[in-house]
Design an enzyme around this catalytic site. Structure first.
Site, short mmCIF file in Angstrom:
data_model
loop_
_atom_site.label_atom_id
_atom_site.label_comp_id
_atom_site.label_asym_id
_atom_site.label_seq_id
_atom_site.Cartn_x
_atom_site.Cartn_y
_atom_site.Cartn_z
N MET A 1 34.57 34.50 33.97
CA MET A 1 35.18 34.02 35.18
C MET A 1 35.96 35.14 35.83
SD MET A 1 35.42 31.85 37.31
CE MET A 1 35.29 30.11 37.38
N CYS A 2 36.22 35.04 37.08
CA CYS A 2 36.90 36.09 37.84
C CYS A 2 38.30 36.35 37.29
CB CYS A 2 36.99 35.68 39.31
SG CYS A 2 35.42 35.25 40.06
N ARG A 3 38.78 37.54 37.59
CA ARG A 3 40.16 37.90 37.27
C ARG A 3 40.77 38.50 38.53
NH1 ARG A 3 39.87 34.86 33.87
NH2 ARG A 3 40.09 35.06 31.63
N ASN A 116 40.24 32.23 42.15
CA ASN A 116 39.85 32.15 40.76
C ASN A 116 39.60 30.68 40.46
OD1 ASN A 116 39.28 33.03 38.19
ND2 ASN A 116 41.41 33.06 37.51
#
Length: 331
Positions: A1-3, A116
């Site tokens: 997942m995005c950060r 996010n």
């Protein structure tokens, strides 16, 4: 997942101290996320974006931020490493991407608006959302992610999207209106799966970030903040810490995952709260009071289920259940 990562300081910081040098920098998180439990997609390698404001105003350069994006993995981009060593800025947005919505392209790389999480069943509400967007904002959309269309919706909620600056109250209201509209669209479309809406935006003076989930029983994606007077390396190997010499807040950082291993450096933002950083470096934590909000005095607020966010690799390892209980990957 995005950060994601936000830095705001009274003095500019060399981007390398945020992006490349710390042992747990956002670039290192892209391939070694300590809080990521979804082992089916263990890296954030679908591009990155960095946005920053100039340290000194130059009339020839204007007031707009500079944005550098790439579809290459952040840890494998030599230009990013070189830029990080040569640029200083008092306000930085950085984002590494793991995609589930939208193609792998430059147009879909943040930080036009950092998100996010995911808008669940976005395809079911996309056309109705687009119908709410004025033509000038609609025409400016280049990508096809739920994140960028959420940003377009946010811009439509501002008094004047073309204004050069906004008060933190205007940004705060527009963010609340954006979340409320997305929730209404989901309800109208009979979407039952909760959406994770950790949104971040800045106008160069104020910062607004949310930790939000459209659910009363689920935990939101992780979000942390740290503040102090100096952020520096205290030991070889990229070991950084935030120091407080006095009560002043010279530095404020907001991140989906802490940049240091010093637990005392970071405070967790509560689920369904908004964090606002004012131009005077005041930090405000504001509850998002809608039907999904539970006050801290409610015992249920301390027992939200972690499966939703944990299954998407969006929650701290100390909060998650066994990996066998994860559900699906997202970005």
């Amino acid at each position: 997942m995005c950060r994601l990562l936000i830095y705001k300081g009274t003095e500019p910081v060399q981007l390398a101290h945020l992006l490349t040098r710390p042992a747990h920098s956002i670039i290192n998180q892209a391939f070694d996320s300590r809080l990521r439990v979804d082992m089916r997609r263990p890296i954030n390698g679908d591009g990155f974006g960095v946005g920053w404001y100039d340290s000194v105003y130059d009339k020839d350069l204007g007031t707009h931020p500079c944005i550098f994006t790439s579809i290459t993995p952040a840890w494998n981009n030599v230009n990013l490493t070189r830029l990080a060593e040569k640029i200083k800025s008092p306000l930085v947005f950085a984002h590494v991407r793991a995609t589930t919505a939208g193609s792998l392209s430059l147009d879909n790389c943040h930080p036009f608006f950092m998100h996010n999480g995911s808008i669940e069943d976005f395809h079911k509400i996309k056309r109705r959302l687009q119908a709410l967007i004025p033509d000038d904002i609609f025409d400016a959309v280049k990508g096809n992610t739920d994140s960028e269309w959420s940003f377009a919706l946010f811009l439509s909620k501002l008094p004047d999207a073309n204004a050069s600056s906004f008060t933190h109250l205007q940004l705060q209201k527009a963010m609340l209106d954006t979340i409320a509209t997305l929730n209404q669209l989901a309800e109208d479309a009979e979407i039952t799966q909760p959406s994770l809406m950790n949104f971040c935006v800045t106008d160069g003076e104020s910062v607004v970030a949310t930790r939000y989930v459209s659910s009363r029983k689920d935990e939101a994606a992780s979000l942390w903040f740290s503040s102090g007077t100096t952020f520096s390396e205290y030991a070889d190997g990229g070991h950084y810490k935030m120091s407080k010499a006095d009560k002043r807040e010279n530095i404020i950082m907001i991140a989906s995952e802490p940049l240091t291993f010093e637990k005392a450096d970071w405070m967790e933002v509560k689920t369904n709260y908004m964090i606002v950083v004012t131009p005077k470096m005041n930090v405000l934590q504001i509850p998002i009071k809608d039907k999904f909000y539970m006050p801290p005095s409610d015992p249920a607020s301390r027992s939200r289920e972690v499966d939703l966010a944990a299954g998407k690799g969006l929650l701290a390892a100390r909060d998650v259940r066994p990996v066998g209980q994860v559900v699906q990957a997202a970005a």
